[in-house]
Write an enzyme that holds these catalytic residues in place. Structure first.
Site, PDB file in Angstrom:
ATOM      1  N   GLU A 118      -8.904 -20.188 -33.763  1.00 54.34           N
ATOM      2  CA  GLU A 118      -9.021 -20.112 -35.222  1.00 54.34           C
ATOM      3  C   GLU A 118      -9.333 -18.680 -35.668  1.00 54.34           C
ATOM      4  OE1 GLU A 118      -8.908 -22.763 -37.864  1.00 54.34           O
ATOM      5  OE2 GLU A 118      -8.564 -20.789 -38.699  1.00 54.34           O
ATOM      6  N   ASP A 160      -6.838 -16.138 -37.854  1.00 51.39           N
ATOM      7  CA  ASP A 160      -7.231 -15.642 -39.174  1.00 51.39           C
ATOM      8  C   ASP A 160      -7.246 -14.108 -39.194  1.00 51.39           C
ATOM      9  OD1 ASP A 160      -7.620 -18.314 -39.555  1.00 51.39           O
ATOM     10  OD2 ASP A 160      -9.796 -18.236 -39.737  1.00 51.39           O
ATOM     11  N   SER A 175      -4.881 -23.533 -41.612  1.00 50.00           N
ATOM     12  CA  SER A 175      -5.653 -22.387 -41.156  1.00 50.00           C
ATOM     13  C   SER A 175      -4.872 -21.105 -41.245  1.00 50.00           C
ATOM     14  CB  SER A 175      -5.970 -22.564 -39.681  1.00 50.00           C
ATOM     15  OG  SER A 175      -7.183 -23.149 -39.537  1.00 50.00           O
ATOM     16  N   ASP A 217       8.213 -22.514 -56.230  1.00 47.91           N
ATOM     17  CA  ASP A 217       7.985 -23.962 -56.284  1.00 47.91           C
ATOM     18  C   ASP A 217       8.483 -24.628 -54.997  1.00 47.91           C
ATOM     19  OD1 ASP A 217       7.290 -26.400 -57.262  1.00 47.91           O
ATOM     20  OD2 ASP A 217       8.882 -26.520 -58.780  1.00 47.91           O
ATOM     21  N   ILE A 218       7.637 -25.461 -54.414  1.00 49.31           N
ATOM     22  CA  ILE A 218       8.039 -26.229 -53.228  1.00 49.31           C
ATOM     23  C   ILE A 218       8.292 -27.661 -53.692  1.00 49.31           C
ATOM     24  CG2 ILE A 218       7.372 -26.985 -50.904  1.00 49.31           C
ATOM     25  CD1 ILE A 218       7.597 -23.898 -51.292  1.00 49.31           C
ATOM     26  N   GLY A 220       7.496 -28.325 -60.140  1.00 53.93           N
ATOM     27  CA  GLY A 220       6.240 -27.925 -60.758  1.00 53.93           C
ATOM     28  C   GLY A 220       5.065 -28.236 -59.852  1.00 53.93           C
ATOM     29  N   ASP A 229       2.387 -30.009 -57.772  1.00 53.26           N
ATOM     30  CA  ASP A 229       2.296 -31.343 -57.162  1.00 53.26           C
ATOM     31  C   ASP A 229       1.172 -31.369 -56.146  1.00 53.26           C
ATOM     32  OD1 ASP A 229       3.350 -30.668 -54.412  1.00 53.26           O
ATOM     33  OD2 ASP A 229       5.064 -30.038 -55.627  1.00 53.26           O
TER      34      ASP A 229
END
Ligand SMILES: *[C@@H]1O[C@H](CO)[C@@H](O)[C@H](O)[C@H]1NC(C)=O
Ligand SMILES: *[C@@H]1O[C@H](CO)[C@@H](O)[C@H](O)[C@H]1NC(C)=O
Ligand SMILES: *[C@@H]1O[C@H](CO)[C@@H](O)[C@H](O)[C@H]1NC(C)=O
Ligand SMILES: *[C@@H]1O[C@H](CO)[C@@H](O)[C@H](O)[C@H]1NC(C)=O
Ligand SMILES: *[C@@H]1O[C@H](CO)[C@@H](O)[C@H](O)[C@H]1NC(C)=O
Ligand SMILES: *[C@@H]1O[C@H](CO)[C@@H](O)[C@H](O)[C@H]1NC(C)=O
Ligand SMILES: *[C@@H]1O[C@H](CO)[C@@H](O)[C@H](O)[C@H]1NC(C)=O
Length: 618
Positions: free
Chosen positions: A312, A316, A530, A572-573, A591, A593
């Site tokens: 992790e 990062d 992550s 937008d996905i 839009g 979601d």
């Protein structure tokens, strides 16, 4: 070991009149059910020392919240006028009445004033005391609990306070918070030509090896720099269009990441990563590593790539460093919840890590402008009082102009087969995560694939980008219109499994699938939201660079701007679902979601909007 002395020498020091407490006056202040994986073993030893944190009610939190929304709302004339440390601390202060009532109570219980330590606002008092003393203060009994993994903790599910103190104290810990936050990085896979021949990354024309941006930089070039099954930093920087941006004020701007659970961001791996994926970076560039509350920095411990120990923190640090080089970059490694060891009677601070980290951050005069965190707990495992107070502290950071970013979780709306309340009724429900559910942070979901990007999942490790509606926090007004519109678009889908009035997340998304990182010197592939949080944080960090260079304020708390105008800067996905809880979860759509928020960042558009004047003092 020497706390008996405290008990019997205190009386002489105390002088104020005794007003508040008598045993009979106690009423239960807070109760939270013990999570099922923890079993009660035996009574805690009377002389075991606990470092107790007492959170006094902040007298002006509603004013602080109001100021937070003003300075974060582009339509407000105060937009960008973030609070100074002193202004924020003044608004976080307890009332004089609260402070004196708490002092009287401690005094009456023979706790010596010189053993108390205070936060700068004096809204937190910390004191190390033996269990026997705390049991008397809180009219409770502490026990040793053990979980499935053999970890032991000293906790109590319930505690009481004199009635007169209830409105003066928000929370006391460690008491009833058992949770261990989880890291949101999924399954490390080592990509080595020997182990995964189909991912042989050696040919020199493989996109992997490309470290120079292509010209002109456009998403049309994506296929030349990207491989969806091995996403490099260059691919991300091309996709989100930061690749040709050179930070102008790297020493004035700043970004941070947090690490918990003994994770170390390995500096040697960081440099190997930069040498492979960010060849223009100077190898004397590194992050400033700060440990808090017994956090660790194990740089020399030998690990192999099968350990998965620091994946992790490495993910990062490498993701952020690759994006924002050479900006001032800080790593905060916070310890917390060390297991109970019967033989040690010296004070160990067993508080859960968020409060410890927040206390440290709020005591800084210049906190970093953006902060990425990829850890979280299921909300219902976190006591309400704890979540509420930690969220208020996050609001304070926002008011001071810090963009606080969390990942949305890796199990969609909740892991199959686990989705019910833990209040004894086992009511089926989706499982939101905290702090993602706090309305004062920006929560980031994951995507995968490139054209188009879709909601992230990985069937190999059950990963699905996290989504939810809080049962603790009401829907903030900034997202009212967006969430109502979405909920009405899905009609009765999964009705009853989620809270229609709760704070909804994610707010935005970023790639969270098959990142190539360096682990113990080797290339490895990681999934998870992550990866999404540091990526989104990095893009915001570069927007801040442009703002600061232009003499404007940094973005600060993003959401009010995001939901009013800034969403125009996001891709937008519309494809995919946040599956989970044995359901299809929430679908993406046009839009905002519940599966992808407003979608993924387009650095150039966001920077353009920001510089054009919706951001910064006019
Ligand atoms: C990048 O895309 C542009 C069109 O947007 C194209 O003209 C150019 O040749 C591409 N470069 C590479 C290296 O593919
Ligand atoms: C962290 O490391 C310490 C010291 O090595 C160990 O005692 C503790 O159990 C570790 N905690 C976790 C959460 O792994
Ligand atoms: C790091 O190296 C670069 C050259 O690669 C040099 O310009 C810079 O001064 C160095 N910085 C430090 C802190 O040593
Ligand atoms: C690193 O951070 C610590 C703690 O905030 C600070 O005292 C120190 O000056 C920093 N070091 C550098 C090189 O920036
Ligand atoms: C840090 O990285 C070095 C070199 O890659 C490696 O030898 C060492 O085991 C790593 N340490 C940890 C704790 O991951
Ligand atoms: C739904 O959320 C609200 C806060 O917005 C909370 O007061 C209420 O208790 C929640 N309902 C359930 C069933 O948890
Ligand atoms: C969870 O349940 C859904 C719906 O039944 C199923 O499609 C999905 O594969 C399951 N996921 C896992 C990780 O078992």
């Amino acid at each position: 070991m020497k706390f008996v002395a405290i008990l019997c020498t205190a009386v002489a020091v105390m002088a104020a009149p005794h007003t508040i407490t008598s045993r009979g006056d106690f009423a239960v202040k807070d109760t939270h059910s013990v999570p099922p994986q923890w079993k009660k073993l035996r009574k805690a030893p009377a002389d075991h020392t606990i470092s107790l944190r007492i959170g006094l009610t902040q007298a002006s939190f509603s004013e602080l919240e109001k100021r937070l929304f003003e300075v974060s709302d582009p339509a407000n004339e105060r937009y960008g006028q973030h609070l100074s440390a002193e202004e924020a601390r003044n608004l976080a202060k307890p009332s004089a009445e609260a402070l004196s009532a708490v002092h009287d109570w401690l005094h009456d219980s023979d706790v010596r004033p010189d053993t108390l330590t205070y936060s700068p606002s004096r809204d937190w008092i910390t004191v190390a005391l033996p269990v026997a003393k705390i049991e008397q203060l809180l009219n409770t009994e502490y026990h040793v609990y053990e979980n499935d993994e053999g970890t032991k903790l000293v906790r109590t599910p319930e505690y009481s306070l004199p009635r007169g103190l209830h409105r003066h104290i928000d929370v006391i810990q460690p008491t009833n918070y058992f949770g261990h936050p989880k890291a949101m990085a999924q399954t490390l896979r080592v990509v080595d030509a020997d182990i995964e021949p189909h991912l042989d990354l050696t040919p020199p024309d493989y996109p992997w090896h490309r470290t120079k941006p292509l010209s002109p930089y456009s998403t049309a070039n994506l296929s030349a720099v990207c491989d969806e099954s091995a996403v490099t930093n260059l691919c991300l920087r091309t996709l989100y269009r930061t690749v040709d941006y050179v930070p102008q004020v790297p020493e004035l701007n700043s970004v941070a990441m947090t690490a918990y659970l003994n994770e170390t961001a390995n500096i040697s791996d960081f440099h190997v990563f930069l040498s492979r994926q960010r060849k223009d970076a100077s190898l004397n560039y590194t992050y400033n590593y700060t440990t808090i509350n017994g956090g660790i920095n194990f740089q020399s411990l030998e690990t192999t790539y099968y350990d998965q120990r620091d994946n992790e923190a490495n993910l990062d640090a490498q993701t952020i460093g690759g994006f924002i080089y050479p900006t001032d970059f800080r790593v905060y490694s916070t310890g917390g919840s060390p297991p109970y060891t019967p033989d040690i009677s010296t004070p160990t601070n067993t508080n859960e890590p968020y409060l410890e980290w927040l206390a440290y951050m709020l005591a800084l005069d210049s906190p970093p402008h953006t902060i990425s965190t990829s850890y979280g707990d299921y909300e219902h495992t976190v006591p309400y009082s704890y979540a509420l107070r930690a969220c208020q502290e996050l609001a304070q950071l926002g008011a001071r102009g810090v963009s606080v970013v969390f990942s949305s979780g890796d199990a969609g709306v909740g892991p199959n087969g686990t989705c019910s309340s833990n209040d004894g009724t086992n009511t089926p429900m989706f499982l939101p995560t905290f702090p993602a559910s706090c309305p004062y942070v920006t929560t980031v979901g994951g995507t995968r694939n490139l054209s188009p990007e879709v909601v992230a999942y990985d069937v190999l490790n059950d990963y699905v980008s996290g989504s939810g509606l809080s049962n603790y926090f009401q829907r903030p007004s900034y997202q009212n219109a967006a969430v109502k519109k979405y909920l009405s678009s899905i009609g009765s889908l999964h009705a009853g499994l989620y809270n229609t009035s709760g704070r909804a997340y994610p707010d935005i998304s970023a790639q969270g699938y098959h990142y190539v990182v360096v682990y113990a010197g080797l290339n490895a592939i990681l999934d998870g939201t992550s990866a999404s949080a540091p990526t989104a944080t990095s893009v915001l960090t570069l927007v801040n660079d442009a703002l600061i260079a232009a003499g404007k304020s940094p973005l600060g708390f993003l959401n009010p701007a995001l939901y009013s105008t800034l969403y125009h800067g996001f891709n937008d996905i519309t494809i995919g679902n946040a599956w989970g809880c044995d359901t299809s979860g929430f679908p993406a759509g046009k839009g905002w979601d519940l599966a992808s928020g407003f979608g993924t960042p387009d650095f150039k558009k966001i920077k353009g909007l920001a510089l054009a004047g919706w951001a910064g003092p006019h």
